[in-house]
Design an enzyme around this catalytic site. Sequence first.
Site, PDB file in Angstrom:
ATOM      1  CE1 TYR A 130     -11.962   3.431  -8.698  1.00 22.83           C
ATOM      2  CE2 TYR A 130     -14.293   3.604  -9.199  1.00 22.83           C
ATOM      3  CZ  TYR A 130     -13.265   3.028  -8.488  1.00 22.83           C
ATOM      4  OH  TYR A 130     -13.533   2.041  -7.564  1.00 22.83           O
ATOM      5  CB  THR A 164      -6.806   7.062  -0.574  1.00 23.07           C
ATOM      6  OG1 THR A 164      -6.745   5.800  -1.236  1.00 23.07           O
ATOM      7  CG2 THR A 164      -6.792   8.177  -1.597  1.00 23.07           C
ATOM      8  N   GLY A 165      -4.829   5.297   1.761  1.00 25.62           N
ATOM      9  CA  GLY A 165      -4.900   4.350   2.879  1.00 25.62           C
ATOM     10  C   GLY A 165      -4.417   4.992   4.170  1.00 25.62           C
ATOM     11  CG  ASP A 207      -2.070   0.948   1.124  1.00 22.75           C
ATOM     12  OD1 ASP A 207      -1.814   2.143   0.852  1.00 22.75           O
ATOM     13  OD2 ASP A 207      -3.215   0.511   1.294  1.00 22.75           O
ATOM     14  CG  ASN A 208       0.383   4.320  -3.084  1.00 20.40           C
ATOM     15  OD1 ASN A 208      -0.644   4.442  -2.415  1.00 20.40           O
ATOM     16  ND2 ASN A 208       0.430   4.602  -4.379  1.00 20.40           N
ATOM     17  NE  ARG A 257       7.656 -12.006  -9.265  1.00 19.10           N
ATOM     18  CZ  ARG A 257       7.237 -10.766  -9.506  1.00 19.10           C
ATOM     19  NH1 ARG A 257       7.186 -10.299 -10.740  1.00 19.10           N
ATOM     20  NH2 ARG A 257       6.850  -9.987  -8.519  1.00 19.10           N
ATOM     21  CB  SER A 316      -7.972   1.964  -6.955  1.00 12.81           C
ATOM     22  OG  SER A 316      -8.432   3.068  -7.736  1.00 12.81           O
ATOM     23  CG  LEU A 366       6.272 -10.929  -1.644  1.00 12.11           C
ATOM     24  CD1 LEU A 366       4.751 -11.008  -1.695  1.00 12.11           C
ATOM     25  CD2 LEU A 366       6.724 -10.260  -0.352  1.00 12.11           C
ATOM     26  CB  THR A 415     -18.499  -1.228  -0.040  1.00 11.79           C
ATOM     27  OG1 THR A 415     -18.755  -2.128  -1.120  1.00 11.79           O
ATOM     28  CG2 THR A 415     -18.201  -2.033   1.214  1.00 11.79           C
TER      29      THR A 415
END
Length: 311
Positions: free
Chosen positions: A146, A36-37, A32-33, A107, A76, A64, A176
């Site tokens: 969007y 908006t989180g 998560d960048n 992967r 998003s 990973l 939601t």
Amino acid sequence: MDVVVISGGSGFVGSHLVDAVVARGFRAVVIDNLLTGNPRNLAQWDGDDRVLVYHQDCAHPPALELPVRYVLHFASPASPADYLRYPLETLAAGADGTRGMLELARRHGARFLLASTSEVYGDPLVHPQVETYYGNVNPIGPRSVYDEAKRFAESVTMAYHRALGVNTGIVRLFNTYGPRMRLNDGRAIPNFVYQALTGQPLTLYGDGSMTRSFCYVSDTVEGVLRLAMSEIHDPVNIGNPGEYTILELAQRVRAATGSASPLVYAPAMQDDPKVRRPDIARARDLLDWGPTIPLDQGLAWTIAAFKADLA
Ligand code: UDP
């Protein structure tokens, strides 16, 4: 322990997904960048090695060395206010972010699930919206950053499935709501609840006659996980078919909060869909899923969470 990678896991729906997959015995890796989180959405997992968080962009996920079983791409901006504020970032999340997460799934031989949206139907001319409807989107309007990003995301997902054999699924989420939406998220429910609780007027864009159908987040999460753990490749709508005008919604929020805030009218948003309601026959048939939380119950829980956030 099998791993579920969740892009956007610090966001509203993503963080509820993290809680749900850990409760089901998985380890969660969040990418998560924080555009908006909010890291606070995962504070309950601080110091717990079942949740591993990378604050970086999902277009370039970390390598990973873990047994990744599912990749859920939920990163998003999703509120019109956010994607109008971050148009280029929203396009990138749908395009580059989706490709980055598809490559990660490829992967690892993992199943990939795209969080798509009812916005792929645009301002719909078919009502309620069935998955076979192609939509009515203005490709150059302000919402297109969007809508078209998610339409591209669906397209690239199907291309990875058809051309490269990646096991993919697509969930089209309708509106939601619930705890962990930001107070300043800008969508109708957080706006009205925040306004009602702080004694400000409730802002209706246009004449309040637009309709939406609101699904409580725990119902959404259950539908998303059933689809993630299925072998379905075609899109599936997940939402609550109960349909309300925005004026009715504002009145319910006012009643539920006991607020005396007036309703005020503001200019309508460009290309604002006039109606929206999911046809969920596909989810019922294929996933045996349907919503269980009535709007008034979900609103009461959401209002309680907003009161706690404000305190
Ligand atoms: N809306 C409104 N006042 C607000 C926020 C939203 O009247 O403060 C309206 C908006 O114009 C739309 C509906 O409520 O018709 C739902 O908007 P929202 O931003 O929640 O999400 P959308 O469904 O449009 O993505």
